[in-house]
Design a protein around this motif. Structure first.
Motif, PDB file in Angstrom:
ATOM      1  N   GLU A  30       0.822  -1.208   0.000  1.00  0.00           N
ATOM      2  CA  GLU A  30       0.000   0.000   0.000  1.00  0.00           C
ATOM      3  C   GLU A  30       0.855   1.255   0.000  1.00  0.00           C
ATOM      4  O   GLU A  30       0.621   2.148  -0.812  1.00  0.00           O
ATOM      5  CB  GLU A  30      -1.001   0.015   1.166  1.00  0.00           C
ATOM      6  CG  GLU A  30      -2.046  -1.091   1.069  1.00  0.00           C
ATOM      7  CD  GLU A  30      -2.850  -1.043  -0.221  1.00  0.00           C
ATOM      8  OE1 GLU A  30      -3.857  -0.321  -0.299  1.00  0.00           O
ATOM      9  OE2 GLU A  30      -2.466  -1.759  -1.181  1.00  0.00           O
ATOM     10  N   GLN A  33       2.443   2.345  -3.358  1.00  0.00           N
ATOM     11  CA  GLN A  33       1.611   2.807  -4.475  1.00  0.00           C
ATOM     12  C   GLN A  33       1.808   4.279  -4.809  1.00  0.00           C
ATOM     13  O   GLN A  33       1.268   4.757  -5.810  1.00  0.00           O
ATOM     14  CB  GLN A  33       0.139   2.526  -4.160  1.00  0.00           C
ATOM     15  CG  GLN A  33      -0.179   1.044  -4.047  1.00  0.00           C
ATOM     16  CD  GLN A  33       0.214   0.258  -5.277  1.00  0.00           C
ATOM     17  OE1 GLN A  33      -0.441   0.352  -6.314  1.00  0.00           O
ATOM     18  NE2 GLN A  33       1.297  -0.512  -5.184  1.00  0.00           N
ATOM     19  N   TRP A  73      -3.179  -5.687  -3.526  1.00  0.00           N
ATOM     20  CA  TRP A  73      -2.641  -6.178  -2.257  1.00  0.00           C
ATOM     21  C   TRP A  73      -3.672  -7.106  -1.624  1.00  0.00           C
ATOM     22  O   TRP A  73      -4.797  -6.708  -1.354  1.00  0.00           O
ATOM     23  CB  TRP A  73      -2.326  -4.997  -1.351  1.00  0.00           C
ATOM     24  CG  TRP A  73      -2.133  -5.316   0.100  1.00  0.00           C
ATOM     25  CD1 TRP A  73      -2.824  -4.792   1.140  1.00  0.00           C
ATOM     26  CD2 TRP A  73      -1.176  -6.211   0.674  1.00  0.00           C
ATOM     27  NE1 TRP A  73      -2.368  -5.302   2.329  1.00  0.00           N
ATOM     28  CE2 TRP A  73      -1.354  -6.175   2.070  1.00  0.00           C
ATOM     29  CE3 TRP A  73      -0.183  -7.039   0.139  1.00  0.00           C
ATOM     30  CZ2 TRP A  73      -0.584  -6.937   2.954  1.00  0.00           C
ATOM     31  CZ3 TRP A  73       0.577  -7.795   1.008  1.00  0.00           C
ATOM     32  CH2 TRP A  73       0.383  -7.735   2.392  1.00  0.00           C
ATOM     33  N   ARG A  81       2.296  -7.981  -4.120  1.00  0.00           N
ATOM     34  CA  ARG A  81       0.945  -7.808  -4.637  1.00  0.00           C
ATOM     35  C   ARG A  81       0.665  -8.878  -5.696  1.00  0.00           C
ATOM     36  O   ARG A  81       1.575  -9.320  -6.388  1.00  0.00           O
ATOM     37  CB  ARG A  81       0.778  -6.405  -5.226  1.00  0.00           C
ATOM     38  CG  ARG A  81       0.987  -5.298  -4.197  1.00  0.00           C
ATOM     39  CD  ARG A  81       1.110  -3.936  -4.855  1.00  0.00           C
ATOM     40  NE  ARG A  81      -0.115  -3.524  -5.514  1.00  0.00           N
ATOM     41  CZ  ARG A  81      -1.119  -2.886  -4.912  1.00  0.00           C
ATOM     42  NH1 ARG A  81      -1.026  -2.586  -3.636  1.00  0.00           N
ATOM     43  NH2 ARG A  81      -2.197  -2.535  -5.579  1.00  0.00           N
TER      44      ARG A  81
END
Length: 334
Positions: A30, A33, A73, A81
Motif C-alpha cells: 500500500e 503505491q 494487495w 501484490r
C-alpha cells in the motif's frame, strides 16, 4: 567512526571490517503505491535499523504497469501484490508491445521516489534500486505458465517482446543512474533448474540481462539476486556484480561454497522463516553460523529474499545487534 559506505567498500575488497555489514529489505504494501509514501517508509525503516545498504523495494508491478497490467494487495506474507490483469495472451501480443520511456507514469514515479530518498538519506549510506530482469517482467506481463509455454512454442515472438522490454529497461536504468544511486539490485527469477535448463536460460535470458546491465556496469555496488532453488550460479562470470544474494539456506551453494565460486561479496545467512517464526536467540545463532562460514570476510548478513512483513521488531533488533558484537563480527577469526 566507519561509515556505511566505507564498511561496504572494505567488505568488497576482502578487507577486515570493524563489524560485519548487514542489509535487510522488505516490501511496504500500500505505501508502495505512491512515490512519497514508499520513500517515507524506506527512510523510516532505515532510521529504525541503520542498515549498511538501503535497497529500495517497490512492488514488482512498477516496471510493467505502464503496459497495462493491474495488481492488488491481498495480504501476502512477503508483502508482494498479486496480479489481477495481464496484457499478454496470444503470441502476437509480444510483437506489439510498445517501447516505454522513463517518463511513463509509473516508471517516472519510481524515479521520483529515488530522488526523494536520495535527498533525505545520509550520503554515506549506499542506495540501490531494484530492477527486475526482462524475463521477470515478461512473467508479470503474461503469467509464468503462459510465458514458459510461449518460450517453447513461439520463441521468435517472445524474443521480440523481450527485445522491447530490454530496451525499455535500459532507458529506465539509465534514468535510475542519473538519480545518483550507488548500484542496482538486479532480480533474476528464471535462472533455476525447475523453470529453464541452463542452455535455455543462456539463449533467452542471459543476452537480455547483459544488455540491461550495460548502463550500470561501472557502478560500484551492484547486487545480483538469484531467486529460487537450484539456481545457476555458473552464470555469474557472464555478468559483472560486486555482491550476490540467493536463498543460501535452502539451496546450493552454501555461503562458504559460494565464496570459492565468486570473487565478490556474498549476502545472506538468515532464513526468512527464522525472522518470522523463531525467537531472537535463534536469529543470533543463525547470524553467528553465517559469519563463521565466511570467516567474516567478503560477507554481508541478509536474507535470501525480502524479509516478510510479519517479522517482529525484536527479531530485526537481534539481527542488527548480532553484527555489533565483536564475537559475531568476524574479529579474531583469522
Amino acid at each position: 567512526m566507519t561509515t556505511h559506505r566505507e564498511r561496504i567498500q572494505a567488505c568488497l575488497k576482502g578487507e577486515t571490517t570493524d563489524r560485519t555489514p548487514i542489509a535487510l529489505w522488505r516490501h511496504f504494501p500500500e505505501a508502495d503505491q505512491t512515490p512519497e509514501a514508499l520513500a517515507a517508509s524506506t527512510l523510516g525503516y532505515q532510521s529504525a535499523y541503520d542498515f549498511d545498504i538501503v535497497k529500495v523495494t517497490p512492488a514488482s508491478s512498477f516496471a510493467v504497469k505502464d503496459w497495462g497490467v493491474q495488481d492488488q494487495w491481498m495480504g501476502d506474507a512477503e508483502g508482494s501484490r498479486r496480479y489481477t490483469k495481464r496484457v499478454i495472451y496470444k503470441p502476437e501480443d509480444w510483437e506489439t508491445l510498445p517501447l516505454l520511456d522513463p517518463t511513463a507514469p509509473h516508471l517516472a514515479g519510481q524515479l521520483a521516489c529515488l530522488r526523494l530518498i536520495k535527498q533525505n538519506l545520509n550520503p554515506q549510506t549506499p542506495l540501490i534500486q531494484t530492477i527486475f530482469n526482462p524475463l521477470s517482467q515478461a512473467k508479470n506481463l503474461a503469467g509464468n505458465d503462459l510465458l514458459l509455454d510461449h518460450i517453447r512454442k513461439y520463441p521468435e515472438a517472445v524474443l521480440k517482446g523481450l527485445d522491447t522490454i530490454t530496451k525499455t529497461t535500459v532507458k529506465f536504468v539509465e534514468a535510475v543512474r542519473e538519480t545518483g544511486v550507488d548500484g542496482i539490485f538486479y532480480a533474476i527469477q528464471h535462472a533455476q533448474e525447475s523453470l529453464l535448463d541452463l542452455m535455455e536460460y543462456k539463449t533467452i535470458g542471459l543476452p537480455y540481462d547483459q544488455k540491461a546491465l550495460e548502463p550500470v556496469k561501472d557502478l560500484w555496488c551492484n547486487m545480483l539476486h538469484l531467486h529460487g532453488k537450484d539456481v545457476y550460479f555458473s552464470l555469474l562470470p557472464f555478468m559483472d556484480f560486486q555482491i550476490v544474494n540467493w536463498h543460501d539456506r535452502e539451496t546450493y551453494p552454501s555461503l562458504s561454497e559460494a565464496q570459492s565460486l565468486f570473487k565478490g561479496a556474498v549476502c545472506g545467512g538468515l532464513r526468512q522463516d527464522t525472522l518470522t517464526m523463531e525467537n531472537p536467540d535463534q536469529v543470533r545463532n543463525e547470524a553467528q553460523d553465517a559469519i563463521k562460514q565466511t570467516n567474516g570476510r567478503r560477507f554481508m548478513l541478509g536474507t535470501g529474499c525480502v524479509v516478510p512483513i510479519t517479522a517482529s521488531h525484536e527479531n530485526y533488533l537481534a539481527a542488527r545487534k548480532s553484527v555489533d558484537s565483536p564475537l559475531l563480527s568476524g574479529e579474531g577469526q583469522g
